[in-house]
Design a protein around this motif. Structure first.
Motif, PDB file in Angstrom:
ATOM      1  N   ARG A  70      59.753  38.346  66.659  1.00 50.71           N
ATOM      2  CA  ARG A  70      60.445  37.400  65.809  1.00 50.71           C
ATOM      3  C   ARG A  70      62.200  37.230  66.019  1.00 50.71           C
ATOM      4  NH1 ARG A  70      56.670  38.115  61.576  1.00 50.71           N
ATOM      5  NH2 ARG A  70      55.730  36.261  61.031  1.00 50.71           N
ATOM      6  N   HIS A  71      62.608  38.339  66.788  1.00 47.80           N
ATOM      7  CA  HIS A  71      63.952  38.455  67.039  1.00 47.80           C
ATOM      8  C   HIS A  71      64.229  37.584  68.190  1.00 47.80           C
ATOM      9  CE1 HIS A  71      62.380  41.240  70.150  1.00 47.80           C
ATOM     10  NE2 HIS A  71      63.722  41.196  70.745  1.00 47.80           N
ATOM     11  N   GLU A  72      63.248  37.697  69.246  1.00 44.99           N
ATOM     12  CA  GLU A  72      63.364  36.609  70.265  1.00 44.99           C
ATOM     13  C   GLU A  72      63.009  35.181  70.200  1.00 44.99           C
ATOM     14  OE1 GLU A  72      62.257  36.685  75.107  1.00 44.99           O
ATOM     15  OE2 GLU A  72      60.865  37.757  73.643  1.00 44.99           O
ATOM     16  N   TRP A  73      62.076  34.985  69.074  1.00 46.77           N
ATOM     17  CA  TRP A  73      61.452  33.554  68.834  1.00 46.77           C
ATOM     18  C   TRP A  73      61.582  33.403  67.285  1.00 46.77           C
ATOM     19  CZ3 TRP A  73      59.751  30.973  72.576  1.00 46.77           C
ATOM     20  CH2 TRP A  73      59.446  31.724  74.016  1.00 46.77           C
ATOM     21  N   PRO A  74      63.024  33.356  66.825  1.00 48.35           N
ATOM     22  CA  PRO A  74      63.376  32.891  65.376  1.00 48.35           C
ATOM     23  C   PRO A  74      62.689  31.748  65.020  1.00 48.35           C
ATOM     24  CG  PRO A  74      65.290  32.681  66.783  1.00 48.35           C
ATOM     25  CD  PRO A  74      63.969  33.196  67.681  1.00 48.35           C
ATOM     26  N   ASN A  75      62.524  30.919  65.723  1.00 52.07           N
ATOM     27  CA  ASN A  75      62.195  29.213  65.316  1.00 52.07           C
ATOM     28  C   ASN A  75      60.689  29.085  65.536  1.00 52.07           C
ATOM     29  OD1 ASN A  75      64.916  28.568  64.881  1.00 52.07           O
ATOM     30  ND2 ASN A  75      65.155  28.236  67.054  1.00 52.07           N
ATOM     31  N   THR A  76      59.520  30.124  65.939  1.00 48.34           N
ATOM     32  CA  THR A  76      58.569  30.106  65.906  1.00 48.34           C
ATOM     33  C   THR A  76      57.707  30.138  64.855  1.00 48.34           C
ATOM     34  OG1 THR A  76      58.549  30.707  68.329  1.00 48.34           O
ATOM     35  CG2 THR A  76      56.349  30.829  67.469  1.00 48.34           C
ATOM     36  N   ASP A  77      56.760  29.429  64.471  1.00 43.44           N
ATOM     37  CA  ASP A  77      56.119  29.447  63.078  1.00 43.44           C
ATOM     38  C   ASP A  77      54.770  30.314  63.329  1.00 43.44           C
ATOM     39  OD1 ASP A  77      54.568  29.533  60.803  1.00 43.44           O
ATOM     40  OD2 ASP A  77      54.641  27.493  60.585  1.00 43.44           O
ATOM     41  N   PHE A  78      54.949  31.673  63.309  1.00 45.83           N
ATOM     42  CA  PHE A  78      53.755  32.977  63.567  1.00 45.83           C
ATOM     43  C   PHE A  78      52.761  32.646  62.488  1.00 45.83           C
ATOM     44  CE2 PHE A  78      57.229  34.303  66.297  1.00 45.83           C
ATOM     45  CZ  PHE A  78      56.667  34.427  67.657  1.00 45.83           C
ATOM     46  N   ASP A  84      57.382  24.840  73.907  1.00 48.18           N
ATOM     47  CA  ASP A  84      58.371  23.756  73.931  1.00 48.18           C
ATOM     48  C   ASP A  84      59.562  24.041  73.244  1.00 48.18           C
ATOM     49  OD1 ASP A  84      58.265  22.795  70.954  1.00 48.18           O
ATOM     50  OD2 ASP A  84      56.279  23.162  71.489  1.00 48.18           O
ATOM     51  N   ARG A  85      60.609  23.698  73.806  1.00 47.27           N
ATOM     52  CA  ARG A  85      62.002  23.823  73.318  1.00 47.27           C
ATOM     53  C   ARG A  85      62.557  23.266  71.895  1.00 47.27           C
ATOM     54  NH1 ARG A  85      64.130  26.403  77.480  1.00 47.27           N
ATOM     55  NH2 ARG A  85      63.380  25.843  79.660  1.00 47.27           N
ATOM     56  N   GLU A  86      61.455  22.181  71.643  1.00 49.15           N
ATOM     57  CA  GLU A  86      61.690  21.399  70.076  1.00 49.15           C
ATOM     58  C   GLU A  86      61.394  22.156  68.984  1.00 49.15           C
ATOM     59  OE1 GLU A  86      62.430  19.028  73.596  1.00 49.15           O
ATOM     60  OE2 GLU A  86      60.592  20.205  73.247  1.00 49.15           O
ATOM     61  N   THR A  87      60.135  22.877  69.025  1.00 48.82           N
ATOM     62  CA  THR A  87      59.685  23.700  68.047  1.00 48.82           C
ATOM     63  C   THR A  87      59.361  25.148  68.396  1.00 48.82           C
ATOM     64  OG1 THR A  87      57.271  23.377  68.256  1.00 48.82           O
ATOM     65  CG2 THR A  87      58.572  21.588  67.115  1.00 48.82           C
ATOM     66  N   GLU A  88      59.728  25.417  69.522  1.00 42.94           N
ATOM     67  CA  GLU A  88      59.260  26.900  70.095  1.00 42.94           C
ATOM     68  C   GLU A  88      57.465  27.136  69.931  1.00 42.94           C
ATOM     69  OE1 GLU A  88      62.334  29.599  69.500  1.00 42.94           O
ATOM     70  OE2 GLU A  88      63.651  28.812  70.864  1.00 42.94           O
ATOM     71  N   SER A  89      56.994  26.274  69.810  1.00 43.01           N
ATOM     72  CA  SER A  89      55.492  26.461  69.753  1.00 43.01           C
ATOM     73  C   SER A  89      55.003  27.071  70.992  1.00 43.01           C
ATOM     74  CB  SER A  89      54.776  25.236  69.496  1.00 43.01           C
ATOM     75  OG  SER A  89      54.908  24.724  68.374  1.00 43.01           O
TER      76      SER A  89
END
Length: 321
Positions: A25-33, A150-155
């Motif tokens: 999560r520190h690298e991917w704060p916008n990804t909904d895991f 994807d840069r829009e939602t970091e999915s």
């Protein structure tokens, strides 16, 4: 680059990074895991580089194919011929080092993708719902295949199947466009007025293969899944159309196969990008074209057998006989 990780794997035991969203999560704060189709997070491993450590290309410059003199005749390119548009070639000598090119052909936004570890070269339409996505390289692998984001939602998206596997777009599938790998000579002979992607302005050894002899290996890199059935070597190329796979060795022996409503042809002249230290000197693996009964090009992929078995465990092996 992933080369260092690959060399390390051949010398030292690979210690996978922690497979845990709390670690990422520190690298991917916008990804909904909380949204994922992954049953076991341990399936996702670090390939070596961090997020964007392999830089994707955005809006590449295209130049006249007739003026390009750096690409050897047998070098592979991904060809995209959309209706009403000038044919375009995306050289593997660049995609080896960037893996994703976000381009726009006419009014169609496309992602040209290549995963060297699976030999998977696929072009996707970047439109999802009412928006257009821009893709980057996550640095993660699943079944040795590139995980895009994807840069829009970091999915997170699985390149070999064009499917969202983590985040907002979990379960969504990108539309695959008809494209194929062929030699630079084949492209220019058919499209003397075509366009080719210009060399990116990055300090990379374009034309060099950092995965020397990889497609002659017995086992894939960072892969612990089942090996293919029917005694098919893990790194034999297969032509995938939907959930069917034709071994390239069979197609090379026959030259043409007419099955499942398809006409699949093989012709000599294309170098493997994963053999010799210089892509141009790779052994001949030939060019595949897949068309339907009316002669229309059909979306497909030429991938390694282990990857087909990993992502299509219930798929059909078209072995003939």
């Amino acid at each position: 680059m992933r080369l260092a990780a690959l060399i390390g794997a051949l010398v030292l035991p690979v210690v996978p990074a922690a497979a845990d969203p709390s670690f990422w999560r520190h690298e991917w704060p916008n990804t909904d895991f909380t949204r994922t189709s992954i049953d076991n997070w341990k399936e996702i491993l670090s390939g070596g580089p961090p997020k964007d450590g392999i830089p994707s290309i955005q809006d590449p410059e295209m130049v006249a194919a007739s003026g390009e003199n750096r690409i050897a005749p047998r070098e592979p390119v991904i060809t995209l011929e959309l209706p009403g548009q000038t044919p375009r070639a995306y050289p593997i000598r660049y995609l080896t080092w960037h893996e994703i090119v976000n381009d726009e052909v006419g009014d169609v936004p496309v992602a040209v993708t290549f995963c060297p570890l699976c030999n998977s070269g696929i072009v996707f339409d970047r439109r999802v719902d009412e928006g257009v996505l821009s893709f980057g390289v996550s640095g993660k692998l699943r079944n040795s295949d590139m995980v895009m984001y994807d840069r829009e939602t970091e999915s997170w998206w699985q390149q070999a199947i064009g499917m969202g596997i983590v985040g907002h777009f979990t379960g969504r599938e990108l539309v695959q466009l008809p494209s194929w790998m062929e030699s630079w000579a084949e492209f220019t002979q058919r499209n003397p007025d075509g366009l080719v992607m210009e060399q990116p302005s990055y300090p990379r050894s374009y034309g060099r293969n950092p995965y020397v002899s990889y497609d002659s290996s017995h086992r894939p890199f960072l892969y612990s899944g089942e090996l293919p059935p029917h005694d098919i070597p893990a790194l034999e190329r297969v032509v995938r159309v939907g959930n069917r796979a034709w071994p390239l060795t069979r197609l090379a022996d026959l030259g043409e196969v007419r099955e499942a409503g398809l006409v699949i042809s093989w012709g000599a002249g294309q170098a493997s990008a994963l053999d010799s230290g210089r892509i141009a000197k790779g052994r001949d693996v030939g060019t595949i074209r897949v068309r339907d009964a009316s002669g229309k090009d059909v979306p497909h992929d030429v991938m390694f057998a282990f990857a087909f078995h990993a992502f299509f465990p219930d798929g059909t092996w078209m072995l003939g006989g």
